[in-house]
Enzyme design. Sequence first.
Site, PDB file in Angstrom:
ATOM      1  N   PRO A 226       1.863-109.248  -4.655  1.00  0.00           N
ATOM      2  CG  PRO A 226       3.779-108.442  -3.603  1.00  0.00           C
ATOM      3  CD  PRO A 226       3.125-108.550  -4.938  1.00  0.00           C
ATOM      4  CG  PHE A 227       1.208-106.426  -0.396  1.00  0.00           C
ATOM      5  CD1 PHE A 227       1.167-107.091   0.823  1.00  0.00           C
ATOM      6  CD2 PHE A 227       2.449-106.126  -0.930  1.00  0.00           C
ATOM      7  CE1 PHE A 227       2.324-107.426   1.508  1.00  0.00           C
ATOM      8  CE2 PHE A 227       3.622-106.451  -0.251  1.00  0.00           C
ATOM      9  CZ  PHE A 227       3.549-107.104   0.975  1.00  0.00           C
TER      10      PHE A 227
ATOM     11  CE  LYS B  21       6.596 -91.980  -4.348  1.00  0.00           C
ATOM     12  NZ  LYS B  21       5.527 -92.900  -4.684  1.00  0.00           N
TER      13      LYS B  21
ATOM     14  CD  GLU C 238       3.775 -98.498  -1.613  1.00  0.00           C
ATOM     15  OE1 GLU C 238       4.391 -97.768  -0.828  1.00  0.00           O
ATOM     16  OE2 GLU C 238       3.272 -98.080  -2.673  1.00  0.00           O
TER      17      GLU C 238
END
Length: 271
Positions: free
Chosen positions: A54-55, A88, A72
Site C-alpha cells: 500500500p505504500f 513490528k 509501512e
Amino acid sequence: MDRKTYLSKVNELREHIARGDIYEVNFCQEFFAENAAINPYEVYLNLNKLSPTPFSGFFKLHGKYILSASPERFLCKRGEQLISQPIKGTAKRSHNQIEDELIKTALKNNLKEQAENVMIVDLVRNDLTKSAIRGTVKVNELFGIYSFPQVHQMISTVSCRMNPELHPVEAIANTFPMGSMTGAPKVRAMELIEETECSRRGIYSGAFGYFDPEGDFDFNVVIRSILYNEEKKYLSFQVGGAITFASSAEAEYEECMLKASAMIKTLKGPH
C-alpha cells in the site's frame, strides 16, 4: 556483512539490552552492487508486481532513484487527525492455505512479537504527544495482522488530534525518525545503530510521501526498497529487524533474508 558478523553484532546488541542501555533496537544490513546498470522504472514495476504494497512508490531526484515496495505508513494527516502505523512482527507466507492461516494465528499470539510491537507503540504514542491536543492520543488497533504476498505483518495503529497551532511539517519533525526503524529509547538506540551497523542508511529508513493543498500529508517508511545512483552505478537495498533480549540472532538473520527475498528475485529477473 557476512552471516558470522551479523550474528556477533546482534549478540553484542543483546548485551546492551541486558545492561539496560536500551529495550529494543532496529539493526540493519546492506546488500549492494557496484557497476550496476538497470532500467529503474522497469525494475520498480517488476518489484511492485511481485510484492504489491500500500505504500509503494517510485521516486526520482536527478540520477538518484528510490524503488519502494514499502508496506509501512510512517505518518499521515487527515484533517485534524494524525495517524501512524508502525510494523513490528513478521512471518513468512505459505502456499498451503491451512498452513498459512496457522502461521497467521501463531504470529498474532507470539509473545515476543507482541513485546516488540508494544514497545514501539508506546514510543509512537510518546512521539505523537508532542503534536497532539492533550488527552487525544489513542491506540486504534493493537497487534493487527495484515497479509502481503511474501509475509504476514503485525501492524498497530496510533492516532491523535493535532494541535491546530502546529504547522504540519512540525508534526513530521516531532516524530522523525520513526520508532519502528530506531528503537527504544530512541536516541540511545540511534547511537548504538551508528556504532554497530556497517553501512550508513542514507534514505533507507527515512520517508517519502506527499502534501496536498489543504496541508494533509501521507508519508511511508523507506523499507523493502531498492536505491539506485545512476551516475555512480551503485545499487543497494537494506533489510533489518527489531532486536530485543528475547531475540535469537539466527532467527533474526533468517527474517532479514525473508524480507530481502522479493528484491533479490526482482533483481535476478526471470530465469
